[in-house]
Design a protein around this motif. Structure first.
Motif, short mmCIF file in Angstrom:
data_model
loop_
_atom_site.label_atom_id
_atom_site.label_comp_id
_atom_site.label_asym_id
_atom_site.label_seq_id
_atom_site.Cartn_x
_atom_site.Cartn_y
_atom_site.Cartn_z
N SER A 127 16.08 17.31 14.74
CA SER A 127 17.14 17.11 14.04
C SER A 127 18.36 18.06 14.32
O SER A 127 18.13 19.20 14.76
CB SER A 127 16.81 17.02 12.40
OG SER A 127 16.30 18.33 12.24
N GLY A 128 19.55 17.75 13.94
CA GLY A 128 20.54 18.51 14.15
C GLY A 128 20.52 19.87 13.18
O GLY A 128 20.33 19.74 12.21
N GLY A 129 20.71 20.69 14.00
CA GLY A 129 20.94 22.07 13.11
C GLY A 129 19.50 22.60 13.18
O GLY A 129 19.12 23.52 12.50
N GLY A 130 18.31 21.83 13.35
CA GLY A 130 17.05 22.37 13.19
C GLY A 130 16.41 22.93 14.58
O GLY A 130 16.73 23.08 15.68
N SER A 131 15.05 23.19 14.41
CA SER A 131 14.33 23.82 15.47
C SER A 131 12.67 23.41 15.13
O SER A 131 12.34 22.94 14.07
CB SER A 131 14.41 25.35 15.52
OG SER A 131 13.61 26.11 14.24
N VAL A 132 11.73 23.51 16.17
CA VAL A 132 10.38 23.15 16.21
C VAL A 132 9.81 24.27 16.95
O VAL A 132 10.14 24.73 17.73
CB VAL A 132 10.16 21.63 16.93
CG1 VAL A 132 10.74 20.37 16.00
CG2 VAL A 132 10.60 21.78 18.27
#
Length: 862
Positions: A356-361
């Motif tokens: 998702s936008g602005g996210g990380s995994v």
């Protein structure tokens, strides 16, 4: 007439109607339900009318009782009531002045319940975008108003060139005048339309509209329909975009990327480096541009490392790697991540998903393998483990070692490796490419070894003759040798020197220096076993024999082979050998091994002597059966012990008598004395006979009781039951017999006189047999004055002074074959008598002569 209903009854002779009797004109919106009666021109609504009509007038044919009317429609009660009225009275405006009644109720006018309302009014509609292009999302705005209230809902149906997008779906109120339809996406070329279906006010009035508004898309822009970042940790980082040319496949350029290794009307792929930031779009041959796609990607990676959450060991080590992908853009992007790690995977190493936008995994891969090789143990120290008990058969030796190994393939270090499978001191260690030493203190492991050789002789008694049932001293010679290069101390010898039935008394431990040899003697205390099961039986003589035979059975248990080369003494109790002192011959055998056994005796015991060469050697470990037999004379005339001659013949005149007794039972017993006599019981039946004798309840019988002659443990009682073998088991044909004992305990002469038994008296027995009848039995006793040797001596030699003769208790056997002082022994197997003996003051010769004379005189007196 706009609206009228009549519920009252009407009665006239002619021109009678439910609402109008007669008249001309057009009537509407009325009904009649009251009863009607008349003679002529009778109608449910109008009785008589000329040139009149009414499409919305009704009457109840059942309630009015009239089936015709000049105008109007006749209906049944059920057709005019409840919800059915809307169907059958269809010309009524039920969304205006008329309202439906409840079940069984007729319609009513809205003013009756203050429920009159005006429906919404549709005014106009327009698109929210005056220049609709491909890819736009548009809404239709409908202007709807309500004359007497407010609009609460406006519904729309939207369609594109191929399908219905939404159907009669509520729109969204923009303000008090406009309602917006659900969104319609122009995502392909062709016609799009939205229909304003209806509007509803706050009173529930619905206005059907049905106006259709449409537009057409003829020129399409290319689109970026999807995006993905692909990470192969070992090889590349890639961006991939899905493209749609929308109609004509004329995508001709891309922007925001330096290069692309694949570019088509459907795909755009490019290799990038992280971090990557940019804006990407595509254009077609007509100069139409797609929308922009913002990209902002970065990564972080731990690299291969030891998995400290798992316990690594010498056989298995655990690794992991953690990777994080971050998206700094506002829009989402699909991702694929593949990590490479050595060893066998314990988890997946590939992941896909939506970032998702602005996210990380963050993803972690795990694996295991064995990269520690060439493990080597080197001895540091070796010796005896004195914390454990070592013996001649098992010694505990420790060996302290260090552990080294190589680390192949991996360029990382491993820490806290579990060494417990190999090491017992340091159970954790570290290893790297440059340091191969895992631990200097691996283990102080103790091994069980046997470095001792033993040469042992047999355990043998110290004395040559051994008494069975005693505890003896025994020894053995031992030679032990330490073959190891270690000093061994406090070695237990009990297992190596163990001997059954013996306990070791010395040399329980021994010290042996390296390569040393020692010799010594081991002392033991040994059990020689036991003699048990002593039991005897008396074999009665036959009429032609004057002897009875006693058979003494016994068992011997020898617990070990310690005494196999020794002379053994088996001790038998004389209490189990009746008439032993009167025997005339004897023999003994152990385990049916033949002759060669000797017999010794003391006052209380008989000893069977088993020589060391009996049966090639003495008795080995085991259990043995022994038999001691001897004969003693019972009568000079035969007939068995009991005083009788031959057994009495079976009575001829009474064939039921199967058991009888001695024909003579006459005994002399001294006053104040006790004497035991034998009585023979005969059985003339071919079956064993159980015979019972019991003294009668009389004064004469109060001094007599009986017991078995075989069972020495049985007490004397007033009655006795004994089993006599069948005559076929006897020693001759007429009968078989056994012995019973009768004991006579005679009181003093004065006591007998008090009881009226002065002189001889007879005790009669009650007799009974299990086979047939039993003959009579009675015993006659003649009390006599007992002989006093001292008094007789005084009568015979009155001139001898008292200091030359004294009275002494002497034990005499019943056959006078032996005599000994009762005073010295305290026990007597025969009868104790007072006899005269010379004192020490008398001369030897005189004493001997007088003693012999007195003894002969005493014997004759008896």
């Amino acid at each position: 007439m706009d609206a009228l209903l009549l519920r009252r009854s009407r009665t006239r002779q002619c021109h009678v109607g439910g609402i109008i009797g007669s008249g001309n004109g057009d009537w509407a919106n009325m009904f009649a339900v009251g009863s009607i009666s008349g003679d002529s021109e009778v109608g449910g609504v109008v009785g008589y009318a000329c040139c009149s009509s009414s499409d919305s007038s009704y009457w109840d044919t059942e309630a009015t009782g009239v089936s015709t009317s000049a105008v109007g429609t006749g209906l049944t009660t059920s057709e005019m009531t409840g919800l059915d009225a809307e169907t059958y009275m269809s010309n009524f405006s039920f969304d205006g002045n008329w309202k439906l009644g409840d079940s069984g109720e007729y319609p009513y006018l809205c003013w009756e319940t203050n429920s009159c309302n005006k429906a919404p009014v549709y005014n106009s509609a327009t698109w929210n975008d005056s220049n609709i292009e491909y890819g736009d999302t548009v809404r239709l705005l409908a202007n709807v108003s309500d004359p007497d209230g407010s609009v609460v809902a406006t519904r729309f149906t939207g369609e594109n060139t191929s399908a219905t997008v939404f159907s009669t779906k509520n729109g969204t109120q923009v303000n008090s005048s406009y309602w917006a339809s659900p969104p319609l996406v122009a995502d392909s070329t062709g016609n799009y339309s939205v229909v304003v279906d209806n509007a509803e006010d706050d009173a529930g009035a619905v206005t059907s509209i049905g106006n259709n508004y449409s537009f057409e898309i003829t020129n399409a822009k290319p689109r970026i329909t999807g995006s993905e970042v692909v990470v192969n940790e070992s090889n590349y980082r890639r961006l991939a975009f899905d493209l749609d040319p929308v109609g004509v496949k004329d995508i001709s350029g891309f922007h925001g990327l330096s290069s692309a290794f694949e570019f088509t009307n459907s795909t755009l792929k490019s290799e990038i480096n992280f971090p990557f930031t940019g804006t990407v779009n595509v254009s077609d041959s007509k100069g139409a541009y797609s929308g922009n796609r913002e990209v902002d990607l970065s990564e972080s990676d731990t690299g291969h490392r030891q998995d400290t959450g798992q316990s690594s060991s010498l056989s298995t080590q655990y690794l992991n790697q953690t990777y994080t992908l971050s998206n700094g853009a506002s829009s989402s992007i699909n991702y694929t991540v593949e990590l490479s790690i050595p060893g066998t995977l314990d988890s997946t190493n590939q992941w896909t998903g939506l970032l998702s936008g602005g996210g990380s995994v963050t993803h972690t891969v795990e694996s295991h393998g064995d990269w520690i090789v060439n493990e080597t143990l080197s001895t540091v120290n070796r010796g005896q483990n004195t914390s454990k008990t070592s013996s001649l058969t098992s010694q505990y030796v420790f060996n302290r070692t260090e552990l080294t190994a190589d680390l192949k393939t991996l360029d990382i270090s491993l820490s806290n490796v579990d060494l417990s499978s190999t090491c017992s001191i340091d159970t954790q260690g570290n290893i790297s490419k440059t340091d191969a030493l895992l631990t200097r203190e691996c283990w102080n492991r103790t091994f069980t070894v046997d470095h001792i050789t033993e040469n042992l002789s047999k355990v043998r008694p110290v004395n040559d003759t051994v008494l069975i049932g005693s505890t003896i001293k025994a020894t053995r010679n031992a030679q032990v040798n330490n073959t190891a290069d270690l000093d061994l101390e406090n070695l237990s010898t009990t297992t190596a020197f163990n001997q059954s039935a013996c306990s070791q008394e010395n040399r329980s431990v021994v010290d042996l220096p390296a390569q040393a040899e020692k010799e010594f003697v081991v002392d033991y205390s040994c059990s020689t076993g036991s003699v048990y099961g002593q039991d005897y039986e008396v074999l009665l003589n036959t009429p032609s024999s004057y002897y009875d035979t006693v058979k003494l059975n016994f068992n011997v248990k020898v617990p070990s082979n310690v005494t196999e080369e020794s002379t053994l003494k088996i001790k038998l109790d004389k209490d189990n050998a009746p008439e032993w002192d009167d025997r005339e011959s004897s023999s003994v055998d152990v385990n049916a091994s033949g002759s060669g056994l000797n017999i010794n005796e003391t006052q209380d015991s008989i000893f069977v002597i088993v020589p060391d060469d009996y049966g090639n050697s003495s008795l080995h470990e085991g259990t043995y059966n022994g038999i001691l037999k001897y004969k003693y004379r019972t009568s000079s005339e035969g007939g068995g012990t009991g005083g009788g001659s031959a057994p009495p013949p079976k009575p001829k005149n009474n064939t039921t008598v199967k058991a009888s007794f001695d024909t003579q039972q006459y005994y002399k017993v001294g006053y104040g004395g006790t004497q035991v006599k034998y009585i023979t019981v005969y059985n003339f039946d071919k079956e064993p006979n159980r015979v019972t004798v019991a003294t009668r309840n009389s004064t004469a019988c109060s001094f007599v009781d009986v017991k078995s002659a075989v069972n020495v443990q049985q007490p004397y009682r007033s009655n006795l039951t004994t089993l006599v073998p069948s005559k076929t088991q006897g020693s001759y044909r007429q009968s078989s017999s056994i012995l019973i004992k009768a004991r006579f305990k005679i009181p003093s002469k004065e006591k007998l006189r008090e009881l009226g038994l002065d002189g001889k008296f007879t005790c009669k027995f009650d007799t009974e047999a299990s086979q047939g009848d039993a003959g009579p039995l009675s015993v006659t006793v003649k009390p006599v004055q007992r002989f006093d040797p001292v008094q007789e001596l005084m009568k015979l030699v009155p001139q001898l002074p008292d200091q030359l003769v004294k009275s002494e208790k002497v034990c005499l056997s019943s056959s006078l074959s032996s005599a000994y002082s009762y005073q010295d022994s305290g026990e007597c197997k025969g009868q104790v008598e007072q006899v005269p003996v010379p004192t020490r003051d008398s001369a030897g010769l005189l004493g001997t002569a007088v003693f012999g004379f007195l003894l002969i005189a005493w014997i004759r007196k008896r």
